[in-house]
Design an enzyme around this catalytic site. Structure first.
Site, short mmCIF file in Angstrom:
data_model
loop_
_atom_site.label_atom_id
_atom_site.label_comp_id
_atom_site.label_asym_id
_atom_site.label_seq_id
_atom_site.Cartn_x
_atom_site.Cartn_y
_atom_site.Cartn_z
N ARG A 155 50.44 28.88 -61.96
CA ARG A 155 50.23 28.32 -60.64
C ARG A 155 50.51 29.38 -59.58
O ARG A 155 51.08 30.43 -59.86
CB ARG A 155 51.10 27.09 -60.42
CG ARG A 155 52.57 27.37 -60.23
CD ARG A 155 53.39 26.12 -60.28
NE ARG A 155 53.39 25.41 -58.99
CZ ARG A 155 54.32 24.49 -58.66
NH1 ARG A 155 55.27 24.15 -59.52
NH2 ARG A 155 54.27 23.89 -57.50
N ARG A 156 50.09 29.09 -58.37
CA ARG A 156 50.34 29.94 -57.21
C ARG A 156 49.77 31.34 -57.36
O ARG A 156 50.42 32.31 -57.01
CB ARG A 156 51.85 30.00 -56.94
CG ARG A 156 52.41 28.64 -56.58
CD ARG A 156 53.90 28.61 -56.49
NE ARG A 156 54.33 27.40 -55.79
CZ ARG A 156 55.59 27.05 -55.63
NH1 ARG A 156 56.55 27.81 -56.10
NH2 ARG A 156 55.90 25.95 -54.99
N HIS B 108 49.08 17.75 -61.88
CA HIS B 108 49.85 16.52 -62.05
C HIS B 108 50.27 15.92 -60.71
O HIS B 108 50.06 14.73 -60.47
CB HIS B 108 51.08 16.81 -62.91
CG HIS B 108 52.10 15.72 -62.90
ND1 HIS B 108 51.92 14.54 -63.60
CD2 HIS B 108 53.29 15.61 -62.28
CE1 HIS B 108 52.97 13.76 -63.39
NE2 HIS B 108 53.81 14.38 -62.60
N PHE B 109 50.83 16.74 -59.82
CA PHE B 109 51.34 16.09 -58.61
C PHE B 109 50.26 15.78 -57.60
O PHE B 109 50.43 14.91 -56.76
CB PHE B 109 52.56 16.79 -58.00
CG PHE B 109 52.33 18.12 -57.37
CD1 PHE B 109 51.64 18.24 -56.17
CD2 PHE B 109 52.85 19.27 -57.94
CE1 PHE B 109 51.44 19.47 -55.58
CE2 PHE B 109 52.67 20.52 -57.35
CZ PHE B 109 51.94 20.61 -56.17
N HIS B 110 49.11 16.49 -57.66
CA HIS B 110 48.01 16.05 -56.80
C HIS B 110 47.52 14.67 -57.26
O HIS B 110 47.17 13.84 -56.43
CB HIS B 110 46.87 17.06 -56.79
CG HIS B 110 47.10 18.19 -55.83
ND1 HIS B 110 47.86 19.28 -56.13
CD2 HIS B 110 46.69 18.38 -54.55
CE1 HIS B 110 47.91 20.10 -55.09
NE2 HIS B 110 47.21 19.59 -54.12
N HIS C 179 63.33 16.18 -57.45
CA HIS C 179 62.76 15.05 -58.16
C HIS C 179 62.70 13.79 -57.31
O HIS C 179 61.66 13.16 -57.18
CB HIS C 179 63.44 14.72 -59.48
CG HIS C 179 62.63 13.66 -60.17
ND1 HIS C 179 61.42 13.93 -60.75
CD2 HIS C 179 62.78 12.34 -60.22
CE1 HIS C 179 60.87 12.82 -61.15
NE2 HIS C 179 61.67 11.83 -60.84
N TYR D 177 59.97 10.23 -55.36
CA TYR D 177 60.15 8.78 -55.32
C TYR D 177 60.26 8.27 -53.89
O TYR D 177 59.84 7.17 -53.58
CB TYR D 177 61.34 8.35 -56.20
CG TYR D 177 60.89 8.37 -57.63
CD1 TYR D 177 60.25 7.27 -58.18
CD2 TYR D 177 61.00 9.53 -58.40
CE1 TYR D 177 59.75 7.32 -59.46
CE2 TYR D 177 60.50 9.58 -59.67
CZ TYR D 177 59.88 8.47 -60.21
OH TYR D 177 59.36 8.51 -61.46
#
Ligand code: HEM
Ligand SMILES: [Cu+2]
Ligand SMILES: [Cu+2]
Lengths: 172, 559
Positions: free
Chosen positions: B450-451, B387-389, B236, B240
């Site tokens: 995913r993947r 989401h993370f892209h 996580h 950040y």
């Protein structure tokens, strides 16, 4: 303690932030405690190498003859399944709509995951551990049960089938 | 690379009168950032290939072996190499300019750089040859070639040199300037360096104590449950670590570029401290669906997870207010008249606004991921890479671009090749991200895992996915073109004959620039101890339990 300079408008915004966070907490806690939608958290160990044998931890719960859908003595439906490269065993199961069902999964080899689209049946299957989830289905039809964690180069081919039928049509 | 080399020596010659710490800052900044952007441009076309392969629209591309080698390489390059080197370069540059003092050891800094770069080259060999197709998350018991893990460890060790450099720099400056306020920009960089030391400890322990011994045959078995727990420690807060420089730039560089002032310096410090303390001890939202941790711990981490929204909400307010101040200073009137007066033709200002828009939407997606029970609808579906892209590839990376446009001319002394091209590039990246990630999220809601390199599922559901694959492909093409526009602009800047006029690097001042701040907002030691306590509470028992729950260990598997 030295005070820091905070603009009055920003003070109000900080208050709004606090309310947002508190509300989120309350909603989360409410659903966790009341609706009992819990992710698998049973911390129960099993020997993945000897999953198929009747000795050792687990006592043959995941032996081939014990897999599938059963009703326990309290009347609760239970599904016992093995995840192994590259399928779920048994490969196809039939389950009733709108009834609480307890699933128990174990991996025979590496890390797997499973997900039935449009439902909240989702879990990791970690070698060495049993994953237990209790949920119920809200849609009738035929769904894939998909492996959703990379488990090797044929990961995309790892899936089983799950058929949800009306309660009246369900027979064991 | 030849162009860079000649520029580096040009810097040294033309700036003979320039103080040593400035030329060190420039050189370390430029080299680290070029490694970062080289990794980026190698990994970028892999993303396009992956979207194409996965869609099943191009039978000639079908190959699971190539696909998984590619996504492992793309993931490692983007998540570990690009980010880490960019952050190190930005940090060295900031330390030199904001503190105006010498690094305590230039040799030490270059050693870290070389160790990290050597680690990347080592890890690349098994990755590119398909001998480490274990994804950037490399969850046991599947293992790849030991050289991959050793290379990755060296990258982390090299980055620790940088962390130490930043912390020592701030400490030395405070000694030399008793009672003075550490510049906000350097306070942010240093707290991020400390964050990285804490964050990377989890994965370092996993790799050094569990994975490397098994891959070298020193031990025979390991516990995948423990491995996942240690990895969650890192997983996580690492996001950040990546996002931090984006925030720092919004607080300390954007206001001046916008022709205004920062709304509040103190609230920036509060946000930085919160980002530090709230982001590490909450990794269990990555383990919600795991059987080896109990529900109570997951709930505890859920509470903490929502706390990280606080610094982001503070930042949103401060940055919006800062943009408004700049618009009004430039003559904007009325409720919204200031919006059109903002300097939209400045890459840093434009980047900030676009980043904020992506963060706002991506943040709502994050709320769903972080929810104790809603997570089960999207866990490990395509929603997650979508989401993370959006947040990392979008919000964070667009700020990395903006920093480069701002910094390159000031480092190499040549004017930016084309500001117009830079603006087009930022806009196209922004739209490309939406076109790519919106369908990506929907695919997740439609149940696509995913993947996966192909979609063989023989049910009606798979047919629902096709149109979204097509839209994603269009978005990916746009992103790829945009990424190359960025690199071309940088390379052309190196070749530019026009000199850069404004070589000054100065940081934003606030509306009320503080002469003093409380010790808690000017020093790290209290927060470091607070982190130790919080980590013991949130990770103590969950890790110690593996000593006595008696998990039968796993043997390693290939993939
Ligand atoms: C043209 C732009 C890009 C495209 C089309 C793209 C596409 C993809 C695809 C298809 C995957 C595999 C997802 C899966 O199968 O689950 C992936 C993985 C990944 N991408 Fe990208 N990507 C792009 C840019 C980026 C950028 C800019 C970053 C971050 C800086 C990034 C970071 C990652 C990471 C960390 C993974 C690993 C995910 C995993 O292992 O599950 N990508 N990307
Ligand atoms: Cu799988
Ligand atoms: Cu996280």
């Amino acid at each position: 303690m030295m005070a820091i300079h905070i603009h009055p408008l920003e003070r109000k915004w900080l208050f709004v932030i606090a309310v947002i966070i508190l509300l989120t907490w309350v909603v989360q806690l409410y659903y966790a405690l009341n609706k009992s939608t819990h992710p698998p958290s049973n911390v129960e160990v099993i020997d993945s190498v000897r999953l198929h044998l009747n000795d050792g931890i687990g006592g043959g719960e995941f032996a081939e003859t014990n897999l599938g859908v059963k009703r326990d003595k309290n009347g609760q439906l239970r599904v016992t399944m093995v995840a192994a490269r590259y399928s779920f065993y048994p490969q196809e199961i039939v389950l009733p709509l709108g009834e609480s069902i307890t699933f128990r999964f174990a991996s025979f080899d590496v890390l797997h995951g499973l997900h039935v689209p449009f439902s909240n049946l989702n879990s990791m299957v970690v070698p060495g551990y049993i994953s237990e989830v209790t949920t119920e289905f809200t849609r009738e039809g035929e769904f894939p049960i998909l492996c959703n964690e990379y488990c090797g180069t044929a990961h995309a081919f790892m899936y089983g089938k799950i058929k949800i039928v009306a309660k009246e049509k369900f027979k064991l | 690379m030849a162009a860079i080399e000649s520029d580096v020596s040009a810097i040294i010659q033309s700036n003979a009168q320039e103080s040593e710490h400035i030329s060190t800052a420039k050189k370390l900044g430029l080299w680290n950032m070029w490694v970062a952007f080289t990794a980026f441009i190698i990994a970028l076309p892999m993303g396009l290939y992956q979207v194409a392969e996965r869609s099943d629209l191009f039978p000639a591309l079908e190959s699971a072996q190539v696909y998984y080698a590619s996504i492992s390489t793309h993931g490692v390059l983007m998540a570990y190499v690009f980010s880490t080197f960019f952050i190190m370069g930005f940090g060295y540059h900031t330390a030199g300019y904001s503190l105006q003092q010498k690094l305590w050891s230039t040799k030490f800094a270059w050693s870290g750089f070389i160790i990290a770069l050597f680690g990347v080259v080592l890890a690349a060999i098994p990755l590119l040859t398909g001998n480490a197709s274990v994804m950037y998350t490399f969850y046991p018991p599947e293992v790849g070639h030991p050289i991959f893990y050793i290379g990755a460890t060296l990258l982390i060790v090299g980055s620790w040199f940088w962390s130490v450099d930043m912390i020592v720099a701030m400490t030395q400056w405070k000694k030399a300037n008793p009672g003075k306020v550490v510049p906000l920009v350097m306070f942010g960089v240093t707290i991020n360096a400390l964050l990285w030391l804490w964050t990377s400890a989890g994965v370092a322990a996993e790799v050094v104590f569990q994975i490397i011994p098994v891959t070298l045959g020193l031990t025979e078995t390991f516990d995948p449950g423990l491995a996942r727990t240690l990895f969650s420690w890192t997983l996580h807060a690492i996001v950040y670590f990546w996002l931090f420089p984006a925030y720092i730039v919004m607080y300390s560089i954007m206001p001046k570029e916008a022709g205004g002032k920062l709304f509040s310096d103190e609230m920036g410090r509060v946000a930085f401290v919160m980002l530090f303390i709230f982001s590490v001890p909450i990794g269990f939202h990555h383990l919600y669906m795991d059987p080896q941790q109990a529900a109570g711990w997951k709930l505890l981490h859920m509470f903490g997870t929502f706390m990280v929204a606080v610094p982001t909400l503070i930042t949103g307010f401060t940055i919006l207010a800062t943009l408004e101040i700049s618009g009004r200073l430039r003559g904007g009137k009325g409720l919204l008249g200031w919006v059109s007066r903002i300097k939209w033709d400045n890459p840093v200002v434009l980047g900030t606004a676009l980043a904020m828009l992506m963060l706002t939407v991506g943040g709502w997606g994050g709320v769903i991921n972080a929810s104790y029970s809603m997570n089960s609808l999207i866990h490990n579906t395509q929603w997650v890479p979508g989401h993370f892209h959006l947040i990392y590839g979008g919000t964070t990376v667009i700020m990395y671009f903006a920093v480069a446009y701002w910094l390159w001319p000031k480092i190499i002394g040549r004017a930016l090749y084309s500001n117009k091209m830079a603006l087009i590039q930022l806009w196209s990246w922004f739209f490309g991200m939406w076109i790519t990630t919106a369908p990506w999220h929907i695919l997740g809601l439609l149940g696509q895992p995913r993947r996966v390199n192909t979609l063989p599922y023989d049910t009606a559901i798979a047919a629902l996915w096709d149109p979204y694959e097509m839209v994603m492909l269009a978005g990916s093409l746009l992103l790829t073109v945009s990424g190359f526009l960025f690199i071309i602009n940088l390379v052309m800047t190196h070749l530019n004959t026009r000199k850069q006029d404004d070589m000054s690097v100065t940081y934003a001042v606030a509306v009320h620039q503080p002469m003093h701040v409380p010790k808690l907002l000017n020093s790290l030691s209290f927060w470091n101890w607070a982190m130790l306590c919080y980590m013991i509470i949130s990770y103590g028992y969950p890790i110690i339990q593996f000593a006595f729950i008696g998990t039968p260990q796993s043997t390693p598997w290939s993939y």
